[in-house]
Design an enzyme around this catalytic site. Structure first.
Site, short mmCIF file in Angstrom:
data_model
loop_
_atom_site.label_atom_id
_atom_site.label_comp_id
_atom_site.label_asym_id
_atom_site.label_seq_id
_atom_site.Cartn_x
_atom_site.Cartn_y
_atom_site.Cartn_z
N ASP A 192 74.33 58.52 66.66
CA ASP A 192 74.25 59.95 66.94
C ASP A 192 74.93 60.80 65.88
O ASP A 192 74.37 61.80 65.41
CB ASP A 192 74.90 60.26 68.30
CG ASP A 192 73.95 60.03 69.47
OD1 ASP A 192 72.77 59.71 69.23
OD2 ASP A 192 74.40 60.16 70.62
N HIS B 285 68.33 56.17 73.10
CA HIS B 285 69.71 56.63 72.93
C HIS B 285 70.27 55.98 71.68
O HIS B 285 69.64 55.10 71.07
CB HIS B 285 70.56 56.30 74.15
CG HIS B 285 70.40 57.27 75.28
ND1 HIS B 285 70.81 58.59 75.22
CD2 HIS B 285 69.82 57.12 76.51
CE1 HIS B 285 70.53 59.19 76.35
NE2 HIS B 285 69.92 58.34 77.15
#
Length: 402
Positions: free
Chosen positions: A163, A133
């Site tokens: 991200d 992640h």
């Protein structure tokens, strides 16, 4: 004829294979700038855990549903890819190939296609096939370790740094650069391998230069821009709010000290040995008034001081309101498209796409009538996200960038 009628990317067609995180954000950015983005959702939807009507990363898009575990679903994606300028996928390496929609197959159908691949670790390397992640990716690049105070664990910057900054926006840069090449005389399509680890590391280029020059210590909370300097950080106010101070240049610092009311009462900022004492004096002064009171003191000055606002407070800030940095559309307050263009402005044209709701429009506009012959696959409401299963990395059909 495409659905989009405004923005600098009007006329550009994008296929987005549904996932979570940076892929959808990259596609939203292209859609905000006028591209006609068709999101290919899977039956059952993506397990994001929020109402699809509130998923702003799907605004300005249209959606069809296709089951990529079936030959029919694969063929529909390939038909869309034939007519697209860009395709975005966020699977683990090898998954798209196993599904039959990898870059080799797609480019054989459309030699000018720009095939964007969004992953955390990239297409190659020892960790390429493993789960992760945002926090995992920024951890190994050294950027997470820079954030926070020296006496506490590194602070987590939501998923904005990895991200979206290191991942989605670098994918957008790569897609647009490759699109320009494909459109040039003799140009062809190509694969854009956007890895969050690569983009996040690239973001730290200036810091690495300062480190090499001896102007940055390789530890957090000890440098000019990481909260180490007492004139570049945040301070608590009397009512529990916070003010952000960025008075780096001498003239701005002089204005800050004057307006704070401690001129001539605090150590010189050039004396590094007195930084702790300077920080304590500044902190004590900020504790004497509320955030609103200090905002009134510094508003409109060159002291480089601003109130720290919450997400709900930000749209009401006078400067952001004057610029239209946030807007309301379909009952949702949201950030406006950025950046801005003088002749071809982007806009929020459509609410978040509902899975499969635009099949008829897309079949007509993209000349893929076969979409209308497929059985309707409108998925049920999105279920709660299942627990992660690290024992099964890269299973076929996996949509996540993880």
């Amino acid at each position: 004829m495409t659905e989009s009628g405004n923005g600098p990317l009007s006329g550009v067609r994008v296929v987005e294979l549904a996932g979570i995180g940076p892929g959808p954000f990259a596609a939203m950015t292209l859609a905000d700038l006028g591209a006609d983005v068709v999101r290919v959702d899977r039956p059952g939807g993506v397990a994001l855990g929020i109402d699809p009507a509130c998923d702003l990363t799907n605004r300005n898009k249209r959606s069809v549903v296709a089951d990529l575990k079936t030959p029919r679903g694969v063929e529909r994606v390939l038909e869309l890819a034939e007519r697209a300028d860009i395709l975005i996928e966020g699977y683990r390496p090898g998954v798209a190939e196993r599904l039959g929609i990898g870059p080799e197959v797609c480019l054989a159908r459309n030699e000018r296609l720009v095939y964007g691949r969004m992953t955390g670790w990239g297409q190659q390397g020892p960790l390429a096939g493993t789960a992760g992640h945002d926090i995992s990716y920024i951890a190994v690049t050294g950027t997470l370790g820079m954030i926070g105070t020296p006496d506490a664990p590194p602070a987590v910057p939501a998923n904005l740094l990895g991200d979206y900054a290191g991942g989605a926006l670098y994918l957008v840069i790569g897609l647009l650069a490759a699109l320009r090449h494909a459109a040039a005389p003799g140009g062809t399509g190509q694969v854009v391998d956007a890895a969050i680890v690569d983009g996040t590391a690239h973001l730290s280029s200036m810091i690495h230069g300062m480190l090499a020059a001896g102007g940055w210590q390789d530890r957090r909370g000890a440098n000019l821009l990481d909260g180490g300097a007492p004139f570049y950080g945040t301070y608590r106010t009397a009512d529990g709010g916070h003010m952000a101070v960025g008075a780096l240049e001498p003239q701005f610092y002089a204005e800050f000290i004057r307006l704070l009311g401690v001129e001539g009462q605090v150590p010189e900022r050039g004396d590094l040995a007195s930084w702790d004492a300077l920080r304590d004096a500044i902190a004590a002064r900020f504790q004497e008034r509320t955030r609103a009171e200090w905002t009134a003191v510094f508003e409109g000055t060159d002291a480089c001081v601003a109130p720290v606002l919450s997400l709900r407070e930000a749209p009401g800030h006078p400067h952001l309101a004057a610029r239209g940095t946030f807007l309301d559309h379909g009952g949702l307050t949201q950030p406006a498209p950025a950046p801005r263009f003088s002749r071809t402005p982007g806009a929020v044209r459509r609410p978040p796409a509902r899975p499969g709701a635009d099949t008829e429009e897309i079949a007509r506009d993209w000349s893929v009538p076969a979409l209308l012959t497929d059985p309707p696959d409108i998925p049920p409401p999105t279920p709660e996200p299942p627990a992660a299963d690290p024992a099964r990395p890269g299973r076929p059909g996996e949509r996540e960038v993880r």
